[in-house]
Each structure stands twice: as structure tokens, then as C-alpha cells.
Design a protein around this motif. Structure first.
Motif, PDB file in Angstrom:
ATOM      1  N   LEU A 236       0.835  -1.192   0.000  1.00  0.00           N
ATOM      2  CA  LEU A 236       0.000   0.000   0.000  1.00  0.00           C
ATOM      3  C   LEU A 236       0.875   1.250   0.000  1.00  0.00           C
ATOM      4  O   LEU A 236       1.996   1.231   0.516  1.00  0.00           O
ATOM      5  CB  LEU A 236      -0.917   0.003   1.227  1.00  0.00           C
ATOM      6  N   ASP A 237       0.357   2.358  -0.535  1.00  0.00           N
ATOM      7  CA  ASP A 237       1.150   3.582  -0.581  1.00  0.00           C
ATOM      8  C   ASP A 237       1.078   4.334   0.743  1.00  0.00           C
ATOM      9  O   ASP A 237       0.289   4.008   1.635  1.00  0.00           O
ATOM     10  CB  ASP A 237       0.694   4.477  -1.737  1.00  0.00           C
ATOM     11  N   ARG A 238       1.927   5.360   0.875  1.00  0.00           N
ATOM     12  CA  ARG A 238       2.023   6.136   2.113  1.00  0.00           C
ATOM     13  C   ARG A 238       0.702   6.766   2.506  1.00  0.00           C
ATOM     14  O   ARG A 238       0.310   6.760   3.671  1.00  0.00           O
ATOM     15  CB  ARG A 238       3.086   7.233   1.972  1.00  0.00           C
ATOM     16  N   GLN A 239       0.011   7.325   1.536  1.00  0.00           N
ATOM     17  CA  GLN A 239      -1.230   8.021   1.833  1.00  0.00           C
ATOM     18  C   GLN A 239      -2.275   7.055   2.395  1.00  0.00           C
ATOM     19  O   GLN A 239      -2.973   7.369   3.375  1.00  0.00           O
ATOM     20  CB  GLN A 239      -1.775   8.700   0.568  1.00  0.00           C
ATOM     21  N   THR A 240      -2.376   5.873   1.804  1.00  0.00           N
ATOM     22  CA  THR A 240      -3.341   4.880   2.296  1.00  0.00           C
ATOM     23  C   THR A 240      -2.979   4.422   3.697  1.00  0.00           C
ATOM     24  O   THR A 240      -3.848   4.302   4.573  1.00  0.00           O
ATOM     25  CB  THR A 240      -3.386   3.668   1.345  1.00  0.00           C
ATOM     26  N   MET A 241      -1.699   4.176   3.918  1.00  0.00           N
ATOM     27  CA  MET A 241      -1.252   3.738   5.241  1.00  0.00           C
ATOM     28  C   MET A 241      -1.490   4.824   6.287  1.00  0.00           C
ATOM     29  O   MET A 241      -1.931   4.539   7.412  1.00  0.00           O
ATOM     30  CB  MET A 241       0.234   3.385   5.194  1.00  0.00           C
ATOM     31  N   ALA A 242      -1.199   6.056   5.928  1.00  0.00           N
ATOM     32  CA  ALA A 242      -1.397   7.161   6.864  1.00  0.00           C
ATOM     33  C   ALA A 242      -2.874   7.280   7.244  1.00  0.00           C
ATOM     34  O   ALA A 242      -3.216   7.505   8.417  1.00  0.00           O
ATOM     35  CB  ALA A 242      -0.894   8.464   6.247  1.00  0.00           C
ATOM     36  N   LYS A 243      -3.746   7.121   6.260  1.00  0.00           N
ATOM     37  CA  LYS A 243      -5.187   7.193   6.524  1.00  0.00           C
ATOM     38  C   LYS A 243      -5.612   6.077   7.474  1.00  0.00           C
ATOM     39  O   LYS A 243      -6.416   6.303   8.393  1.00  0.00           O
ATOM     40  CB  LYS A 243      -5.956   7.108   5.214  1.00  0.00           C
ATOM     41  N   LEU A 244      -5.078   4.875   7.272  1.00  0.00           N
ATOM     42  CA  LEU A 244      -5.391   3.759   8.156  1.00  0.00           C
ATOM     43  C   LEU A 244      -4.954   4.040   9.591  1.00  0.00           C
ATOM     44  O   LEU A 244      -5.615   3.613  10.543  1.00  0.00           O
ATOM     45  CB  LEU A 244      -4.704   2.487   7.660  1.00  0.00           C
ATOM     46  N   ALA A 245      -3.845   4.748   9.731  1.00  0.00           N
ATOM     47  CA  ALA A 245      -3.300   5.057  11.058  1.00  0.00           C
ATOM     48  C   ALA A 245      -3.893   6.330  11.650  1.00  0.00           C
ATOM     49  O   ALA A 245      -3.564   6.694  12.785  1.00  0.00           O
ATOM     50  CB  ALA A 245      -1.781   5.179  10.978  1.00  0.00           C
ATOM     51  N   GLY A 246      -4.755   7.024  10.885  1.00  0.00           N
ATOM     52  CA  GLY A 246      -5.381   8.245  11.387  1.00  0.00           C
ATOM     53  C   GLY A 246      -4.430   9.410  11.488  1.00  0.00           C
ATOM     54  O   GLY A 246      -4.536  10.242  12.401  1.00  0.00           O
ATOM     55  N   THR A 247      -3.495   9.499  10.540  1.00  0.00           N
ATOM     56  CA  THR A 247      -2.532  10.598  10.554  1.00  0.00           C
ATOM     57  C   THR A 247      -2.271  11.042   9.127  1.00  0.00           C
ATOM     58  O   THR A 247      -2.848  10.517   8.174  1.00  0.00           O
ATOM     59  CB  THR A 247      -1.230  10.150  11.254  1.00  0.00           C
ATOM     60  N   SER A 248      -1.394  12.021   8.964  1.00  0.00           N
ATOM     61  CA  SER A 248      -1.048  12.490   7.630  1.00  0.00           C
ATOM     62  C   SER A 248       0.198  11.783   7.122  1.00  0.00           C
ATOM     63  O   SER A 248       0.983  11.233   7.909  1.00  0.00           O
ATOM     64  CB  SER A 248      -0.790  14.004   7.656  1.00  0.00           C
ATOM     65  N   ALA A 249       0.392  11.781   5.812  1.00  0.00           N
ATOM     66  CA  ALA A 249       1.578  11.161   5.224  1.00  0.00           C
ATOM     67  C   ALA A 249       2.847  11.845   5.718  1.00  0.00           C
ATOM     68  O   ALA A 249       3.857  11.184   5.991  1.00  0.00           O
ATOM     69  CB  ALA A 249       1.498  11.206   3.702  1.00  0.00           C
TER      70      ALA A 249
END
Length: 324
Positions: A236-249
Motif C-alpha cells: 500500500l502507498d504512504r497516503q493509504t497507510m497514513a489514513k489507516l493510522a489516522g494521521t497524515s503522510a
């Protein structure tokens, strides 16, 4: 259990496969010896077996004399396949799987310790069964038997199938088995004999927590790291991972720099390459198939990344672990 049943000796066979882990075998066999000493009678008989009756050498070089499965198998109450090493060690003689299936049909309880579950899967004895295998061997089992899904547990008892992840987990498994036969108080005495004071539940994890393995307790970072481990084939890309973690890229980048001393991409690539190394060592997959299974778009890209991390090419690694 009646007094007569307690006096009946249960013969527990351990089929040793070349390069089996001595610790796994001892952790399963030794509690049976202690149970006999504590009871003052032979409750159990631990019998080392091999498919052909030959002596088998452990991964540490200890040679163990074995009896033949064909001769002793039918007289066993339970038989465990105890394996370690890699697939090059799991090649058994023609007819061996047939023997296991026949014993299972005759009512012998069949189990696997460490990578022994792989051999049970190859024999067709884990279809529609709940089971586990050592975490290191789980990827190669899933690749070889796509219809099977091992559970990441220390041990699993599913009727007449018993599987255990190996290492020291057989101590927990034998505590459960002895408890079933002799009661919890007696099993506790056996565990205390080996200073095994913290008996784990069957579903306890095989590995340390993500926080322990990665050296961080940051919840957002742990969410991403755990997701990386489960999305190796399709990163998964950074943006998707950041969204999953509830934070920004951008904040995710700062977390990796601060806590991991690495970048998001470098960490993700390292996790995927470590998985690729296990597949190269243990699976029959071609290098191109390993590349695809770990999310690389081409074998060339995979080869370059692999050499940069491990100092040798995938082909050189594969030659160290031949499949035949």
C-alpha cells in the motif's frame, strides 16, 4: 479417569525428520518422563520413530536411534511428526504419507511439531482442520497448500489432530494433554518440575509483540508496521497507510525517521525482502514467483533490491538451499 485407565501406558511416538529441532522434541518428550516419575508408574512411553527405522540426526548434530513407524505405529496412542530445517529436509520415502493416513484411519491421533504440520498437510491430514505451524514456515505452507490457513497459535488441538509451533511451545501443549488425562493439579506438578511456571494458553502468540519486535510503542506507527506485514504481495502507498493510522503522510514520515531511523519505503522494502528470503530458503517457487509474491514488479528490480540488503543475489541464496 479410573485407576485402571491411569495405569494403562500410552505410547507416544515421535517421527523424527532429518534436521529436526532437538529443543522441540525434548520439550514434548521430557514432560512424559516427568509424569512417570511423579506418578510412580509408567503413564507414558515416549518412542522416537523414523519412517524407515534409521537413526536421525537433529539440526544440532545429535543422532537419535529410532524405531520403524511401520513396526511400532499401530501400537501408538499418538504420533507426532517432529520436523525442522527446510523443505529439502521434508522429503520422505514413497508410501510414508500412506502410512500416516492409514494410522489415522485406525484411530491413532496424529500431530505435527514445528514444521511437522507441513508434512501432515502434504499427506492430506489437515484438510478442513484447525492447525498451526511455526511462524517461519507458515508462508511456505500457504504457498504450497493454498486451501489451508494455519493459525498463529502456540498449539492447536482439533479432535484427533494436534499441531504445535515448536520451540518451547510443546511444554504448553504437553501440559494440556497431561491435564486432559490426569487432571490440572497433576499437570501443574509436571510443569513445575521444569520450572515452567507460566503455562501459555493454546492461542497465545508465537512471537513477541510488534512493539517488542520493532522497538516502538507509538500506536499509529505500530498500525502501519503490522499492516506492512500483511500486505507484502500488494504493498500500500504512504497516503493509504497514513489514513489507516489516522494521521497524515507527512507526519507518518516523521514517525519513521524518529522511531525507526529509516523511511517508510525502506522499512516496507526490508519487511518484504525478509519475507522473500524465507521463501527462497524454504519454498519451491521460482525467483520470478518470489518477486511477484513479495510485491516487486520485475525480477530485475527484486534481484537488485535483494542484493543491496543481503549482499548476494536471489540466485546465490537459492543455490545455498537447493530444492532437490
Amino acid at each position: 479417569m479410573t485407576a485402571i485407565e491411569q495405569k494403562n501406558t500410552q505410547r507416544i511416538g515421535f517421527i523424527l525428520v532429518p534436521n529436526f529441532a532437538l529443543m522441540s522434541y525434548a520439550s514434548a518428550a521430557e514432560p512424559l518422563r516427568a509424569a512417570n516419575l511423579i506418578a510412580g508408574t509408567d503413564l507414558y512411553e515416549a518412542v522416537p520413530l523414523s519412517f524407515g527405522g534409521e537413526a536421525i540426526r537433529s539440526s544440532s548434530g545429535i543422532l537419535v536411534d529410532c524405531q520403524s513407524l511401520a513396526v511400532v505405529g499401530e501400537r501408538c496412542h499418538t504420533i507426532f511428526v517432529c520436523a525442522g530445517g527446510g523443505p529439502q529436509d521434508w522429503v520422505v520415502a514413497e508410501g510414508s504419507f500412506g502410512m500416516l493416513r492409514r494410522l489415522a484411519r485406525q484411530g491413532v491421533r496424529i500431530g505435527g511439531i514445528s514444521s511437522g504440520a507441513y508434512l501432515l498437510a502434504a499427506a492430506g491430514l489437515l484438510d478442513n482442520r484447525d492447525f498451526t505451524i511455526h511462524w517461519e514456515h507458515a508462508p511456505v505452507l500457504r504457498e504450497a497448500f493454498a486451501h489451508l490457513t494455519p493459525r498463529q497459535a502456540r498449539f492447536v488441538i482439533d479432535g484427533d489432530r494436534i499441531t504445535c509451533a515448536g520451540g518451547v511451545a510443546p511444554l504448553d501443549m504437553m501440559h494440556a494433554m497431561i491435564s486432559q488425562r490426569m487432571g490440572a493439579h497433576f499437570a501443574r506438578r509436571v510443569s513445575d518440575w521444569y520450572l515452567h511456571t507460566a503455562v501459555a494458553e493454546p492461542g497465545a502468540p508465537q512471537r513477541g509483540s510488534s512493539a517488542e519486535r520493532y522497538g516502538t510503542n507509538h500506536p499509529a506507527l505500530l498500525t502501519v508496521l503490522e499492516k506492512m506485514e500483511t500486505t507484502i504481495e500488494s504493498p500500500l502507498d504512504r497516503q493509504t497507510m497514513a489514513k489507516l493510522a489516522g494521521t497524515s503522510a507527512r507526519h507518518l514520515d516523521r514517525l519513521f525517521a524518529t522511531h525507526m531511523k529509516s523511511t517508510f519505503l525502506e522499512t516496507y522494502r526490508a519487511i518484504r525482502l525478509d519475507h522473500a528470503r524465507r521463501l527462497l530458503e524454504q519454498s519451491p517457487l521460482s525467483i520470478a514467483e518470489v518477486a511477484f509474491a513479495t510485491g516487486f514488479s520485475s525480477a530485475g528490480h527484486f534481484s537488485g533490491s535483494f542484493k543491496a540488503r543481503f549482499g548476494q543475489t536471489p540466485n546465490a541464496m537459492r543455490q545455498r538451499f537447493p530444492r532437490d
